[in-house]
Write a protein that holds these residues in place. Structure first.
Motif, PDB file in Angstrom:
ATOM      1  N   ASP A  54       0.822  -1.205   0.000  1.00  0.00           N
ATOM      2  CA  ASP A  54       0.000   0.000   0.000  1.00  0.00           C
ATOM      3  C   ASP A  54       0.860   1.261   0.000  1.00  0.00           C
ATOM      4  O   ASP A  54       0.501   2.273  -0.597  1.00  0.00           O
ATOM      5  N   ASP A 107       0.570  -2.418 -10.895  1.00  0.00           N
ATOM      6  CA  ASP A 107      -0.580  -2.958 -11.630  1.00  0.00           C
ATOM      7  C   ASP A 107      -0.478  -4.473 -11.771  1.00  0.00           C
ATOM      8  O   ASP A 107      -1.487  -5.174 -11.660  1.00  0.00           O
ATOM      9  N   SER A 108       0.737  -4.979 -11.984  1.00  0.00           N
ATOM     10  CA  SER A 108       0.937  -6.432 -12.095  1.00  0.00           C
ATOM     11  C   SER A 108       0.614  -7.138 -10.787  1.00  0.00           C
ATOM     12  O   SER A 108       0.055  -8.233 -10.783  1.00  0.00           O
ATOM     13  N   THR A 109       0.939  -6.506  -9.666  1.00  0.00           N
ATOM     14  CA  THR A 109       0.614  -7.124  -8.371  1.00  0.00           C
ATOM     15  C   THR A 109      -0.897  -7.159  -8.162  1.00  0.00           C
ATOM     16  O   THR A 109      -1.433  -8.128  -7.632  1.00  0.00           O
ATOM     17  N   ALA A 110      -1.575  -6.099  -8.603  1.00  0.00           N
ATOM     18  CA  ALA A 110      -3.029  -6.025  -8.431  1.00  0.00           C
ATOM     19  C   ALA A 110      -3.758  -7.042  -9.299  1.00  0.00           C
ATOM     20  O   ALA A 110      -4.867  -7.466  -8.966  1.00  0.00           O
ATOM     21  N   GLU A 111      -3.135  -7.453 -10.410  1.00  0.00           N
ATOM     22  CA  GLU A 111      -3.736  -8.508 -11.232  1.00  0.00           C
ATOM     23  C   GLU A 111      -3.716  -9.842 -10.499  1.00  0.00           C
ATOM     24  O   GLU A 111      -4.589 -10.679 -10.703  1.00  0.00           O
ATOM     25  N   VAL A 113      -3.433 -10.150  -6.895  1.00  0.00           N
ATOM     26  CA  VAL A 113      -4.236  -9.970  -5.686  1.00  0.00           C
ATOM     27  C   VAL A 113      -4.731  -8.528  -5.702  1.00  0.00           C
ATOM     28  O   VAL A 113      -3.924  -7.597  -5.606  1.00  0.00           O
ATOM     29  N   ALA A 114      -6.017  -8.362  -5.819  1.00  0.00           N
ATOM     30  CA  ALA A 114      -6.589  -7.016  -5.850  1.00  0.00           C
ATOM     31  C   ALA A 114      -6.372  -6.332  -4.503  1.00  0.00           C
ATOM     32  O   ALA A 114      -6.365  -6.984  -3.448  1.00  0.00           O
ATOM     33  N   PHE A 115      -6.184  -5.015  -4.551  1.00  0.00           N
ATOM     34  CA  PHE A 115      -6.064  -4.260  -3.309  1.00  0.00           C
ATOM     35  C   PHE A 115      -7.358  -4.416  -2.516  1.00  0.00           C
ATOM     36  O   PHE A 115      -8.444  -4.332  -3.072  1.00  0.00           O
ATOM     37  N   GLU A 117      -8.132  -7.241  -0.994  1.00  0.00           N
ATOM     38  CA  GLU A 117      -8.397  -8.683  -0.894  1.00  0.00           C
ATOM     39  C   GLU A 117      -7.204  -9.463  -0.338  1.00  0.00           C
ATOM     40  O   GLU A 117      -7.183 -10.690  -0.377  1.00  0.00           O
ATOM     41  N   GLU A 118      -6.215  -8.754   0.190  1.00  0.00           N
ATOM     42  CA  GLU A 118      -4.997  -9.393   0.672  1.00  0.00           C
ATOM     43  C   GLU A 118      -5.247 -10.392   1.799  1.00  0.00           C
ATOM     44  O   GLU A 118      -4.686 -11.490   1.789  1.00  0.00           O
ATOM     45  N   ARG A 121      -6.043 -13.952   1.070  1.00  0.00           N
ATOM     46  CA  ARG A 121      -4.988 -14.771   0.470  1.00  0.00           C
ATOM     47  C   ARG A 121      -3.990 -15.299   1.487  1.00  0.00           C
ATOM     48  O   ARG A 121      -3.121 -16.083   1.157  1.00  0.00           O
TER      49      ARG A 121
END
Length: 137
Positions: A54, A107-111, A113-115, A117-118, A121
């Motif tokens: 974040d 952006d690749s990290t959000a693909e 695991v969406a912000f 929704e951590e 996981r």
């Protein structure tokens, strides 16, 4: 890297130095709240910092951070960068990384695991079991 992780190397300018250094940014879905920022040293060693994902996201658009790592978007001599200040008991370093490259990484990290929704996981039971086993040894 596996399908649950993303890694991106970026040339970074160490403030005041003429030659760029290589940084490696790594995100793993099994540790969804953190990003590893590694800086390659002169002797091909990597020095790593664990940074909140974040914080990296916020650093793209506004100054953020109040601990050992602070990030701030800047326009320096026409270049759109994110300035990363790293502090330790040994001193401080200021890195400058291209904002578009860092945005692409985020952006690749959000693909993966969406912000927001951590927490869904995280395998808390698995973590507790590993910690318990390591303490028993």
């Amino acid at each position: 890297m596996t399908s649950d992780s993303v890694q991106q190397d970026m040339f970074t300018v160490l403030h005041g130095q003429p030659a760029p250094v290589v940084t490696r940014w790594t995100y793993t879905a099994t540790d969804p709240f953190a990003v590893t920022l590694a800086v390659r040293t002169r002797h091909d060693r990597w020095v790593e910092w664990l940074v909140g994902r974040d914080l990296v996201l916020e650093g793209l658009s506004r100054p953020t951070g109040d601990g050992d790592i602070r990030m701030s978007p800047q326009l320096v001599q026409g270049y759109d960068i994110v300035e990363i200040e790293i502090r330790s008991t040994d001193g401080r370093a200021v890195l400058e990384v291209d904002r578009d490259l860092l945005r692409h990484f985020v952006d690749s990290t959000a693909e993966m695991v969406a912000f927001g929704e951590e927490s869904g996981r995280m395998d808390l039971d698995g973590m507790i079991e590993r910690i318990s086993q390591s303490c028993a040894e």
